[in-house]
Design an enzyme around this catalytic site. Structure first.
Site, PDB file in Angstrom:
ATOM      1  N   GLU A   1      -6.007   3.492   6.301  1.00 34.04           N
ATOM      2  CA  GLU A   1      -5.367   3.763   4.674  1.00 34.04           C
ATOM      3  C   GLU A   1      -6.172   5.147   3.472  1.00 34.04           C
ATOM      4  O   GLU A   1      -5.783   5.699   3.112  1.00 34.04           O
ATOM      5  CB  GLU A   1      -6.152   2.251   3.926  1.00 34.04           C
ATOM      6  CG  GLU A   1      -5.341   2.417   2.436  1.00 34.04           C
ATOM      7  CD  GLU A   1      -6.223   0.780   2.323  1.00 34.04           C
ATOM      8  OE1 GLU A   1      -6.540   0.306   0.541  1.00 34.04           O
ATOM      9  OE2 GLU A   1      -5.954  -0.790   2.680  1.00 34.04           O
TER      10      GLU A   1
ATOM     11  N   ARG B   1       0.648  -0.865   0.058  1.00 38.02           N
ATOM     12  CA  ARG B   1      -0.001   0.117  -0.003  1.00 38.02           C
ATOM     13  C   ARG B   1       1.028   1.393  -0.157  1.00 38.02           C
ATOM     14  O   ARG B   1       0.536   2.448   0.888  1.00 38.02           O
ATOM     15  CB  ARG B   1      -0.709  -0.010   1.452  1.00 38.02           C
ATOM     16  CG  ARG B   1      -2.203  -1.165   0.943  1.00 38.02           C
ATOM     17  CD  ARG B   1      -3.060  -0.884  -0.112  1.00 38.02           C
ATOM     18  NE  ARG B   1      -4.229  -1.996   0.270  1.00 38.02           N
ATOM     19  CZ  ARG B   1      -3.976  -3.632  -0.524  1.00 38.02           C
ATOM     20  NH1 ARG B   1      -2.287  -3.564  -1.140  1.00 38.02           N
ATOM     21  NH2 ARG B   1      -4.575  -3.493  -0.500  1.00 38.02           N
TER      22      ARG B   1
ATOM     23  N   SER C   1     -11.913  -1.245   2.254  1.00 35.99           N
ATOM     24  CA  SER C   1     -10.797  -1.176   3.258  1.00 35.99           C
ATOM     25  C   SER C   1     -10.764   0.519   4.287  1.00 35.99           C
ATOM     26  O   SER C   1      -9.561   1.186   3.467  1.00 35.99           O
ATOM     27  CB  SER C   1      -9.529  -1.728   2.992  1.00 35.99           C
ATOM     28  OG  SER C   1     -10.700  -2.659   2.802  1.00 35.99           O
TER      29      SER C   1
END
Length: 343
Positions: free
Chosen positions: A327, A162, A231
């Site tokens: 995130e 990520r 998410s």
């Protein structure tokens, strides 16, 4: 410039949390010439917005939003690969569908990930055993300082979980215009992820695509019905010693070995163990079926979602001594801030 420049522009249709925020100024760009023109007098405070599937506007943004809306997909071939050049404003899931329809498999594990193609390298999006880095050839990036497009190789993008150079040293130094993707003609399905390993020895790309969509839809609410950003938290990565201490206490805890000897834990499982599914603050809630997803259940404010995210983060820390990091990117009136710094 006038047609692409708007003031006090509503952003509720440009972020998947559907929060009622406005941008003081916005530029909707659909050509490189427009981007070059904007770069000659770049605003002091700006935020680059793609599909808005990873952005949380906590309040009205007092700076300038820059939306690259470049379109186009070009395909060339070598003996071994299909080479795609995809403009950053193309929708990611539509690209996956396009490739499948044209017998160019390889992206099906990344089906139904929301957002635009230009965001894929920033986040190094990933799901079901595949990351953007696995299929990336290059990224075309417009550099504000030189007004030129630079082509960064996959290695130069410094991809990690990520993460990429675009989140770090190149952040706000330019705009991604296009991505280069390489798909092998000798297609090999990636089936190691739980749920896909039931497909048998030789599934078709369409079977993998359908299964990924079925799993995602069973776990993740449709943002058009229940606004969310997928998410909300990254899966935390811990060292071996921390993992061994945790697994003694929680033998059923899922974990995935990383190349550096560390272990990746499942943030959704950690949140679920804290019995936070359905927990709410104001109009924001943890989804009842998928603990990793925070939803705008009932006209939530950005502050509601922040307060809920802090509650989840602190509860997990108290129970497991593990830090889970968002995130999602948080935008206040003055620009992007970390969750710890928001007042």
């Amino acid at each position: 410039m006038k047609s692409m420049h708007h003031q006090n522009y509503p952003l509720d249709n440009r972020n998947s949390f559907a929060l009622a925020a406005t941008a003081k100024d916005i530029y909707l760009l659909n050509s490189l010439q427009q981007l070059q023109q904007l770069a000659t007098s770049l605003p002091e405070h700006f935020y680059i917005l793609g599909g808005g599937s990873n952005t949380l506007f906590i309040e009205d943004y007092q700076g300038t939003v820059i939306c690259p809306e470049f379109k186009g997909i070009a395909v060339t071939e070598t003996d071994a690969d299909y080479k795609l050049h995809v403009a950053s404003g193309e929708n990611w899931h539509q690209l996956v569908q396009h490739c499948l329809a044209n017998n160019m498999p390889g992206l099906e594990n990344l089906a139904l990930i929301p957002g635009n193609c230009g965001a894929a390298p920033i986040q190094n999006i990933g799901a079901y055993g595949v990351e953007f880095a696995d299929i990336c050839d290059y990224v075309d990036w417009f550099e504000f300082s030189s007004h030129k497009v630079r082509r960064l190789s996959k290695a130069e993008c410094l991809f990690a979980y990520r993460d990429s150079i675009f989140k770090n040293s190149l952040k706000n130094k330019g705009v991604i215009c296009a991505v280069g993707i390489s798909l092998k003609k000798q297609w090999l399905p990636v089936l190691k992820y739980q749920g896909l390993n039931t497909l048998g020895e030789k599934p078709t790309p369409k079977q993998v695509f359908d299964k990924v969509i079925a799993i995602r839809q069973s776990k993740l609410p449709d943002p058009d019905i229940l606004p969310n950003a997928g998410s909300f938290f990254k899966n935390p990565i811990v060292d071996k010693a921390s993992y061994q201490a945790l697994v003694k206490q929680y033998p059923m805890m899922p974990a995935y070995p990383q190349v550096n000897g560390k272990m990746k834990l499942a943030a959704g499982w950690l949140i679920d163990q804290c019995q936070l599914k359905g927990a709410s603050v104001g109009g924001a809630a943890v989804h009842k079926l998928q603990a990793l997803v925070l939803i705008n259940e009932n006209n939530a404010s950005g502050q509601d979602i922040i307060a809920l995210a802090r509650l989840v983060k602190q509860t997990v820390k108290n129970k497991f001594q593990v830090n889970i990091e968002p995130e999602v990117r948080f935008i206040t009136h003055c620009g992007e801030q970390q969750i710890e710094d928001i007042g």
